[in-house]
Design a protein around this motif. Sequence first.
Motif, mmCIF file in Angstrom:
data_model
loop_
_atom_site.group_PDB
_atom_site.id
_atom_site.type_symbol
_atom_site.label_atom_id
_atom_site.label_comp_id
_atom_site.label_asym_id
_atom_site.label_seq_id
_atom_site.Cartn_x
_atom_site.Cartn_y
_atom_site.Cartn_z
ATOM 1 N N ALA A 45 0.830 -1.208 0.000
ATOM 2 C CA ALA A 45 0.000 0.000 0.000
ATOM 3 C C ALA A 45 0.867 1.261 0.000
ATOM 4 O O ALA A 45 0.546 2.253 -0.664
ATOM 5 N N ARG A 46 1.984 1.224 0.727
ATOM 6 C CA ARG A 46 2.823 2.421 0.799
ATOM 7 C C ARG A 46 3.586 2.640 -0.513
ATOM 8 O O ARG A 46 3.774 3.761 -0.957
ATOM 9 N N TYR B 142 -1.322 3.950 5.783
ATOM 10 C CA TYR B 142 -0.937 4.344 7.149
ATOM 11 C C TYR B 142 -2.014 4.108 8.194
ATOM 12 O O TYR B 142 -1.818 4.467 9.356
ATOM 13 N N GLY B 143 -3.168 3.599 7.808
ATOM 14 C CA GLY B 143 -4.190 3.320 8.809
ATOM 15 C C GLY B 143 -5.206 4.432 9.027
ATOM 16 O O GLY B 143 -6.298 4.190 9.507
ATOM 17 N N ASP C 129 -5.311 10.673 6.917
ATOM 18 C CA ASP C 129 -4.684 12.000 6.993
ATOM 19 C C ASP C 129 -3.434 12.102 6.134
ATOM 20 O O ASP C 129 -2.538 11.262 6.200
ATOM 21 N N VAL C 130 -3.402 13.183 5.350
ATOM 22 C CA VAL C 130 -2.230 13.460 4.515
ATOM 23 C C VAL C 130 -1.301 14.379 5.302
ATOM 24 O O VAL C 130 -1.757 15.364 5.877
ATOM 25 N N SER C 131 -0.021 14.048 5.362
ATOM 26 C CA SER C 131 0.940 14.973 5.971
ATOM 27 C C SER C 131 2.212 14.970 5.135
ATOM 28 O O SER C 131 2.443 14.053 4.342
ATOM 29 N N GLY D 89 6.463 12.090 2.189
ATOM 30 C CA GLY D 89 7.898 11.815 2.032
ATOM 31 C C GLY D 89 8.217 10.338 2.163
ATOM 32 O O GLY D 89 8.963 9.770 1.369
ATOM 33 N N THR D 90 7.629 9.698 3.161
ATOM 34 C CA THR D 90 7.928 8.279 3.393
ATOM 35 C C THR D 90 7.458 7.420 2.217
ATOM 36 O O THR D 90 8.167 6.519 1.769
ATOM 37 N N ALA D 91 6.276 7.716 1.706
ATOM 38 C CA ALA D 91 5.760 6.913 0.591
ATOM 39 C C ALA D 91 6.601 7.120 -0.669
ATOM 40 O O ALA D 91 6.942 6.158 -1.369
ATOM 41 N N LEU D 92 6.965 8.381 -0.936
ATOM 42 C CA LEU D 92 7.832 8.655 -2.099
ATOM 43 C C LEU D 92 9.159 7.922 -1.946
ATOM 44 O O LEU D 92 9.667 7.309 -2.885
ATOM 45 N N ARG D 93 9.708 7.995 -0.758
ATOM 46 C CA ARG D 93 10.983 7.329 -0.485
ATOM 47 C C ARG D 93 10.865 5.829 -0.748
ATOM 48 O O ARG D 93 11.720 5.227 -1.387
#
Length: 403
Positions: A62-63, A175-176, A179-181, A186-190
């Motif tokens: 998912a990520r 992420y469960g 909420d977008v932050s 950044g973590t998903a792009l990474r």
Amino acid sequence: MKKITYAIALVVVSAILWACTKDVDNNTEGRRLDMATLKVDYTDLINKAAFGGWNMPNTNNARVALGRALFYDNKLSLNNTVSCGSCHKQQFGFADNVAFSDGFKGVNAERNSQPINNITSFSGSLFWDGRADSLGQLVTMPISNHIEMGFEKIENLPAKLQVTDYYPQLFEEAYGTPDVSVQRIGTALRDFIFILTSRNTRFEELSGPAFANSGINIWSVPPTGLTGFERIGFDIFVGKGQCANCHSGNSLEGWDAANTGLELNYTDKGAGAIKPGMPEGSFRIPQLRNIAITAPYMHDGRFKTLEEVIDFYNDGVKPHKELDYRLRDGFGGGIFGPFEGDLLVGPNGQPIITDENGNPIATPPRRLNLTPLEKKSLKAFLETLTDYSFITEQRYSNPFRAN
Ligand code: HEC
Ligand code: HEC
């Protein structure tokens, strides 16, 4: 008065530039995210990127899917015209085929877009000048860059994504909660970038699975399967051409930055502008995977072909005062050859060549004197480093479709 004329001229010119470079295909309007393309199984790619366990991707399908959507989404630019994928194109090894890619306003990026592959949790000194310490730190920098994507107030991006009809769901799955932050972006792009693993080149195929499956040095596997020209080219790369003094390891890259004598005076001072003690005009020694498809070359894309790059190293290196010692006369004979010069460490930690009394000599740039056949062979070797499965992998491709 003059100032006003100038301002008007500038507005007109910018408007024309913007209109000309605005790419219709690239516009978010009229594109939809194809969920069937996006939500697929990435497990084998995640495992491959884990390099047998030592690389980070503690991630999930998912990520990675979310990261892929973000990578290709024009909404990440201020005016919905540019995505990461506009400048990092899969067919060109995630580099771009122009010297300076268009940013969100049609203004060009200041350096040549770099290919992306095999970035790990241990990769440091990213970008041409090494200014990003890690991928996690890097990924949101292009979004806020004033030329590339223009979200100088990146804290406004989450609200923009939150109201789309697809992100709340994708963030929830990753992420469960929906909420977008900035941190989650950044973590998903990474994580998507982490799975861009390219280790299926002819060089590896011919050298055997040992290399393809591990992080070992490219030079420790004899390239027995290379054909005539390719093998001659390999021998030049590690021998007479002394390329492997800088481009080595699994991806033919260097751990430091070097001034390669492209100029006598650099306008772009590279690492020299931001890191104390680094030479003017020094740039990170780039990896050479997929090099045959990532033209144009160098930090400013000045060379259009590999022939031009090889000609440059052969006899075009300029005697810049801070030219790297590895490109000067008297240094080394390649990692398998005899070393002619003494390698000592200079006052700034820079190794230098000394005369018999121990005084440093700024020897002239080395001339390789390659024959036409040797140049051709060197190119043939570089061409074995292309990974065709990498540029055709569907799960790395753009999941947005025209309506
Ligand atoms: C307008 C074109 C453009 C866009 C849009 C863009 N990039 Fe880049 N990218 C570049 C350029 C140019 C460089 C080299 C910059 C430098 O060295 O100063 C680069 C470098 C990189 C690198 C460094 C690779 C390395 O080996 O050091 C990564 C990773 C990267 N970009 C990821 C991204 C991501 C993620 C996005 C989207 C959030 C993105 N880029 C958007 C042009 C672009
Ligand atoms: C002193 C270290 C050094 C040596 C020796 C060296 N290189 Fe490089 N190479 C670099 C650096 C640094 C760059 C980037 C320079 C820049 O952009 O200003 C580079 C860039 C390149 C590029 C372009 C990469 C890209 O993505 O644009 C190619 C191709 C290349 N080198 C091939 C070679 C070959 C072939 C040899 C041997 C003939 C060689 N290099 C020797 C340091 C070195």
